[in-house]
Design an enzyme around this catalytic site. Sequence first.
Site, PDB file in Angstrom:
ATOM      1  N   GLU A  81       0.835  -1.199   0.000  1.00 25.09           N
ATOM      2  CA  GLU A  81       0.000   0.000   0.000  1.00 25.09           C
ATOM      3  C   GLU A  81       0.874   1.255   0.000  1.00 25.09           C
ATOM      4  OE1 GLU A  81      -3.154   0.080  -0.359  1.00 25.09           O
ATOM      5  OE2 GLU A  81      -3.737  -2.004   0.018  1.00 25.09           O
ATOM      6  N   ARG A  91     -17.863  -0.756   6.295  1.00 26.20           N
ATOM      7  CA  ARG A  91     -19.006  -1.305   5.558  1.00 26.20           C
ATOM      8  C   ARG A  91     -19.617  -2.468   6.357  1.00 26.20           C
ATOM      9  NH1 ARG A  91     -18.750  -5.401   2.221  1.00 26.20           N
ATOM     10  NH2 ARG A  91     -16.488  -5.421   2.353  1.00 26.20           N
ATOM     11  N   CYS A 144      -7.677  -2.446   8.268  1.00 28.90           N
ATOM     12  CA  CYS A 144      -6.312  -2.464   7.711  1.00 28.90           C
ATOM     13  C   CYS A 144      -5.767  -1.046   7.557  1.00 28.90           C
ATOM     14  CB  CYS A 144      -6.286  -3.194   6.369  1.00 28.90           C
ATOM     15  SG  CYS A 144      -6.464  -4.974   6.567  1.00 28.90           S
ATOM     16  N   HIS A 168      -1.395  -5.686   1.473  1.00 32.58           N
ATOM     17  CA  HIS A 168      -2.611  -6.501   1.363  1.00 32.58           C
ATOM     18  C   HIS A 168      -2.310  -7.735   0.512  1.00 32.58           C
ATOM     19  CE1 HIS A 168      -5.804  -3.421   2.647  1.00 32.58           C
ATOM     20  NE2 HIS A 168      -6.169  -4.557   3.231  1.00 32.58           N
TER      21      HIS A 168
HETATM   22  N1  PCA Z   1      -8.411  -7.151   6.065  1.00 32.26           N
HETATM   23  C1  PCA Z   1      -9.305  -6.086   6.470  1.00 32.26           C
HETATM   24  C2  PCA Z   1      -9.132  -5.995   7.966  1.00 32.26           C
HETATM   25  C3  PCA Z   1      -8.464  -7.251   8.381  1.00 32.26           C
HETATM   26  C4  PCA Z   1      -7.957  -7.850   7.134  1.00 32.26           C
HETATM   27  O1  PCA Z   1      -7.244  -8.843   7.043  1.00 32.26           O
HETATM   28  C5  PCA Z   1      -9.086  -4.777   5.711  1.00 32.26           C
HETATM   29  O2  PCA Z   1      -8.657  -4.811   4.550  1.00 32.26           O
HETATM   30  O3  PCA Z   1      -9.353  -3.707   6.258  1.00 32.26           O
END
Ligand code: PCA
Length: 215
Positions: A81, A91, A144, A168
């Site tokens: 990111e 959401r 996240c 991610h």
């Molecule tokens: N993904 C979520 C929160 C925890 C995770 O593994 C997110 O993208 O916010």
Amino acid sequence: MKKKVLLTGFDPFGGESINPSWETVKQLHGETINEILIIAEQVPTVFHQSALVLKKAIQQHCPDVVICVGQAGGRPHITPERIAINIDDARIPDNDGQKPIDEQISDHAPNAYWSSLPIKRIVKQMREHGIPASISNSAGTFVCNHLFYQLMHFIDRSQSMIKGGFIHIPFLPEQTTDKNEPSLSLDIMINGLRIAAVTAASHDIDIRESGGSLC
Ligand code: PCA
């Protein structure tokens, strides 16, 4: 001197029985590669609580690099990111039932922080090893992004030289047996995060010498 990289992964959320982030980072716990020690910690998928657990882990382990990892179901690539934003807008409820809407994470704080990981270099290294990877320009507005923002805010406020950021990762194949979504194998994701850890820790060989340690 050995460098330390702290990786975090989340517990399952949103009806899933596993979270690929924890499944992957826990496999790297205790590994040493080129004098770089990897430590893995689990954080809860809960606004604020996740950041408290992260800060404790940073104080306990004194890492040079912190990479928080989370599931981004539906993405086909591993995605470092670029930016964390100062907003919670959920959401779905987190694992504690909280569902903040349009709430600032921290008052009197910057609207956003850049990742201080070498994200382009990480993507390049992953691709050279055959791993599907690309930069993401939004970590969303759920837990996240929240954890990523809190990490960067903590580093900024403590004037620490820790390099921090967020990656991610897609679903694991076993999560997609009943959905038409992309996935990557555990081995690919382990290799990808290993490459990210080593690339980030090797990027600035003066991290420790330049001071600013929290410990
Ligand atoms: N993904 C979520 C929160 C925890 C995770 O593994 C997110 O993208 O916010």
